[in-house]
Design an enzyme around this catalytic site. Structure first.
Site, PDB file in Angstrom:
ATOM      1  N   HIS A 164     -17.761  -4.969   7.577  1.00  0.00           N
ATOM      2  CA  HIS A 164     -16.441  -4.645   8.131  1.00  0.00           C
ATOM      3  C   HIS A 164     -15.806  -5.891   8.755  1.00  0.00           C
ATOM      4  CE1 HIS A 164     -14.013  -0.901   9.317  1.00  0.00           C
ATOM      5  NE2 HIS A 164     -13.215  -1.956   9.371  1.00  0.00           N
ATOM      6  N   GLU A 176     -21.718   3.317   8.220  1.00  0.00           N
ATOM      7  CA  GLU A 176     -21.827   1.980   8.819  1.00  0.00           C
ATOM      8  C   GLU A 176     -21.944   1.997  10.347  1.00  0.00           C
ATOM      9  OE1 GLU A 176     -17.878   0.519   7.532  1.00  0.00           O
ATOM     10  OE2 GLU A 176     -17.352   0.315   9.645  1.00  0.00           O
ATOM     11  N   ASP A 220     -16.637  -3.793   1.953  1.00  0.00           N
ATOM     12  CA  ASP A 220     -16.561  -4.292   3.338  1.00  0.00           C
ATOM     13  C   ASP A 220     -16.815  -3.146   4.312  1.00  0.00           C
ATOM     14  OD1 ASP A 220     -15.999  -6.377   5.278  1.00  0.00           O
ATOM     15  OD2 ASP A 220     -14.177  -5.233   5.746  1.00  0.00           O
ATOM     16  N   ARG A 269     -11.956   2.170   4.156  1.00  0.00           N
ATOM     17  CA  ARG A 269     -12.886   2.936   4.990  1.00  0.00           C
ATOM     18  C   ARG A 269     -14.028   3.422   4.100  1.00  0.00           C
ATOM     19  NH1 ARG A 269     -11.039   0.727   8.594  1.00  0.00           N
ATOM     20  NH2 ARG A 269     -10.069   1.503  10.498  1.00  0.00           N
TER      21      ARG A 269
HETATM   22  P1  NAI Z   1      -0.580   1.526   5.655  1.00  0.00           P
HETATM   23  O1  NAI Z   1      -0.391   2.750   6.483  1.00  0.00           O
HETATM   24  O2  NAI Z   1       0.456   0.462   5.700  1.00  0.00           O
HETATM   25  O3  NAI Z   1      -0.769   1.960   4.127  1.00  0.00           O
HETATM   26  C1  NAI Z   1      -1.545   3.054   3.728  1.00  0.00           C
HETATM   27  C2  NAI Z   1      -0.975   3.571   2.427  1.00  0.00           C
HETATM   28  O4  NAI Z   1      -1.824   4.628   1.953  1.00  0.00           O
HETATM   29  C3  NAI Z   1       0.435   4.169   2.589  1.00  0.00           C
HETATM   30  O5  NAI Z   1       1.307   3.649   1.609  1.00  0.00           O
HETATM   31  C4  NAI Z   1       0.201   5.655   2.413  1.00  0.00           C
HETATM   32  O6  NAI Z   1       1.332   6.319   1.823  1.00  0.00           O
HETATM   33  C5  NAI Z   1      -0.997   5.661   1.478  1.00  0.00           C
HETATM   34  N1  NAI Z   1      -1.676   6.949   1.455  1.00  0.00           N
HETATM   35  C6  NAI Z   1      -1.782   7.881   2.447  1.00  0.00           C
HETATM   36  N2  NAI Z   1      -2.445   8.959   1.999  1.00  0.00           N
HETATM   37  C7  NAI Z   1      -2.772   8.699   0.715  1.00  0.00           C
HETATM   38  C8  NAI Z   1      -3.451   9.437  -0.284  1.00  0.00           C
HETATM   39  N3  NAI Z   1      -3.908  10.678  -0.042  1.00  0.00           N
HETATM   40  N4  NAI Z   1      -3.601   8.876  -1.501  1.00  0.00           N
HETATM   41  C9  NAI Z   1      -3.106   7.647  -1.766  1.00  0.00           C
HETATM   42  N5  NAI Z   1      -2.453   6.899  -0.856  1.00  0.00           N
HETATM   43  C10 NAI Z   1      -2.281   7.422   0.367  1.00  0.00           C
HETATM   44  O7  NAI Z   1      -2.002   0.971   6.060  1.00  0.00           O
HETATM   45  P2  NAI Z   1      -2.570  -0.525   5.877  1.00  0.00           P
HETATM   46  O8  NAI Z   1      -2.246  -1.334   7.069  1.00  0.00           O
HETATM   47  O9  NAI Z   1      -2.175  -1.015   4.540  1.00  0.00           O
HETATM   48  O10 NAI Z   1      -4.136  -0.254   5.927  1.00  0.00           O
HETATM   49  C11 NAI Z   1      -4.790   0.488   4.918  1.00  0.00           C
HETATM   50  C12 NAI Z   1      -6.190   0.833   5.398  1.00  0.00           C
HETATM   51  O11 NAI Z   1      -6.955  -0.368   5.482  1.00  0.00           O
HETATM   52  C13 NAI Z   1      -6.283   1.430   6.811  1.00  0.00           C
HETATM   53  O12 NAI Z   1      -6.098   2.826   6.782  1.00  0.00           O
HETATM   54  C14 NAI Z   1      -7.670   1.068   7.242  1.00  0.00           C
HETATM   55  O13 NAI Z   1      -8.526   2.142   6.922  1.00  0.00           O
HETATM   56  C15 NAI Z   1      -8.024  -0.133   6.372  1.00  0.00           C
HETATM   57  N6  NAI Z   1      -8.257  -1.350   7.174  1.00  0.00           N
HETATM   58  C16 NAI Z   1      -9.460  -1.988   7.039  1.00  0.00           C
HETATM   59  C17 NAI Z   1      -9.722  -3.144   7.759  1.00  0.00           C
HETATM   60  C18 NAI Z   1     -11.009  -3.885   7.614  1.00  0.00           C
HETATM   61  O14 NAI Z   1     -11.306  -4.769   8.439  1.00  0.00           O
HETATM   62  N7  NAI Z   1     -11.805  -3.635   6.600  1.00  0.00           N
HETATM   63  C19 NAI Z   1      -8.743  -3.667   8.714  1.00  0.00           C
HETATM   64  C20 NAI Z   1      -7.482  -2.941   8.727  1.00  0.00           C
HETATM   65  C21 NAI Z   1      -7.278  -1.819   7.997  1.00  0.00           C
END
Ligand code: NAI
Length: 344
Positions: free
Chosen positions: A291, A259, A254, A230
């Site tokens: 994105h 954005e 990305d 993000r």
């Molecule tokens: P997920 O929920 O599986 O993993 C997120 C990880 O971040 C978890 O292990 C969590 O414990 C950790 N986390 C939470 N708070 C934290 C903090 N303060 N410091 C460090 N780590 C922390 O999520 P996933 O599916 O891996 O997605 C991650 C991110 O990717 C999403 O939140 C979304 O913002 C982004 N995303 C971007 C896309 C794009 O098209 N560019 C598409 C899909 C997701």
């Protein structure tokens, strides 16, 4: 089930129509994004379906609630654009927790390879029949240290890919997981030791500007930053300063903090008002995609299928609401896995 679908793009429509047809849902597609001015369009619908740059803040939620809408279906994993706290007790919020973590992790690596091997420049050169290699010297990823912030679904796949490249992986996560096959370290150590830092944590109050001036000072000179998570995880002004000071060796972005009114639109014949973004894009060592990391056929199909199933579960299964984001439990996402009931 009448669903108002905001920020609709031509590539969204076919998979959503296919899955909606199967369950008899009626979709109304709006090109415009959801915000306080456009919420009115949802009047008469049973649910709204939104994406990452739609806004569901308190004012929008109150409007939707007044129109009798009780469900917001995010067709994304991230949900920082919805005021979950304000929605609690009024409108249920569902999301798509995973649709293709591979799509995002692979895009992160694609951006990284493109930047470190100057493929963005080589492509333009050879199209102009310029076959000079001057200025295209890259570096091996093999043996380099990559710091991964956030070791959830996407972060873990990205780490696997990095391991495949023979890289050393350091990880930081607020909630470290077991058996992930990486070395967890404190954030400061990760920043100090990594040649590449890749962000895969969600945007929260805590993670906003996790990469800001202080973090950049701690990072290795010449570090490459990859952000496919993000935009607001990175203080873009501090990033630009770091690049201009030659402290940051490159950035693969990305996502971008501001954005919302730019990405997904064609400004090629227009004037971009955002000087910061324009300056970042002008840098030879910055690559920006709009994105796009999620955008694979597999992901689009999974997003449509899960979103329609989420909506169907709310309207057709009494007391259930698949993939609900539950504010009450504090750990918004993990709660649903435990309770498998509606949040309220
Ligand atoms: P997920 O929920 O599986 O993993 C997120 C990880 O971040 C978890 O292990 C969590 O414990 C950790 N986390 C939470 N708070 C934290 C903090 N303060 N410091 C460090 N780590 C922390 O999520 P996933 O599916 O891996 O997605 C991650 C991110 O990717 C999403 O939140 C979304 O913002 C982004 N995303 C971007 C896309 C794009 O098209 N560019 C598409 C899909 C997701």
């Amino acid at each position: 089930m009448k669903i108002a679908f905001f920020d609709a793009k031509p590539y969204d429509i076919p998979p959503f129509e296919k899955y909606a047809r199967d369950v008899g849902a009626e979709l109304k597609f709006f090109e415009t994004k959801l915000d306080q001015d456009t919420a009115e369009l949802a009047r008469g619908s049973d649910a709204v379906c939104i994406f990452v740059n739609d806004t569901a803040n308190a004012a929008v939620i109150d409007k939707l609630y007044a129109y009798g809408i009780r469900l917001i279906a995010l067709r994304s994993a991230g949900y920082n654009n919805v005021d979950i706290k304000h929605a609690f007790g009024k409108i249920h919020v569902v999301h798509v927790p995973a649709y293709s973590p591979y799509a995002v992790a692979e895009h992160a690596m694609a951006l990284l390879l493109e930047l470190v091997r100057h493929l963005h420049k080589a492509y333009v050169r050879t199209r102009d029949f310029n076959f000079s290699l001057q200025g295209l010297t890259g570096f091996d990823l093999h043996g380099k240290t990559v710091g991964v912030i956030g070791t959830g679904k996407i972060g873990r796949i990205f780490m696997d890919i990095c391991h495949g490249f023979g890289m050393n992986v350091l990880a930081y996560d607020k909630y470290p997981a077991e058996n992930v096959g990486c070395r967890y370290v404190e954030l400061d150590e990760l920043l100090e030791k990594s040649d590449i830092v890749s962000l895969h944590c969600p945007l929260t109050e805590e993670t906003k500007h996790i990469i800001g001036r202080q973090a950049i000072e701690k990072m290795k000179k010449g570090v490459i930053l990859v952000n496919t998570s993000r935009g607001a995880l990175v203080d873009a002004e501090a990033l630009l300063e770091g690049i201009k000071a030659r402290r940051i060796g490159g950035a693969c972005l990305d996502v971008y903090e501001e954005e919302a009114n730019i990405f997904f639109n064609d400004f090629s014949a227009d004037i971009i008002d955002d000087d910061l973004l324009a300056r970042l894009i002008s840098m030879p060592n910055v690559i920006v995609t709009s994105h796009q990391a999620f955008l694979t056929e597999e992901a689009l199909n999974n997003i449509a299928e899960t979103t329609i199933r989420n909506i169907q579960s709310y309207f057709e299964k009494d007391g259930l609401c698949d993939n609900e984001l539950c504010y009450r439990c504090g750990r918004i996402e993990s709660c649903e896995k435990k309770r498998r009931q509606r949040c309220f």
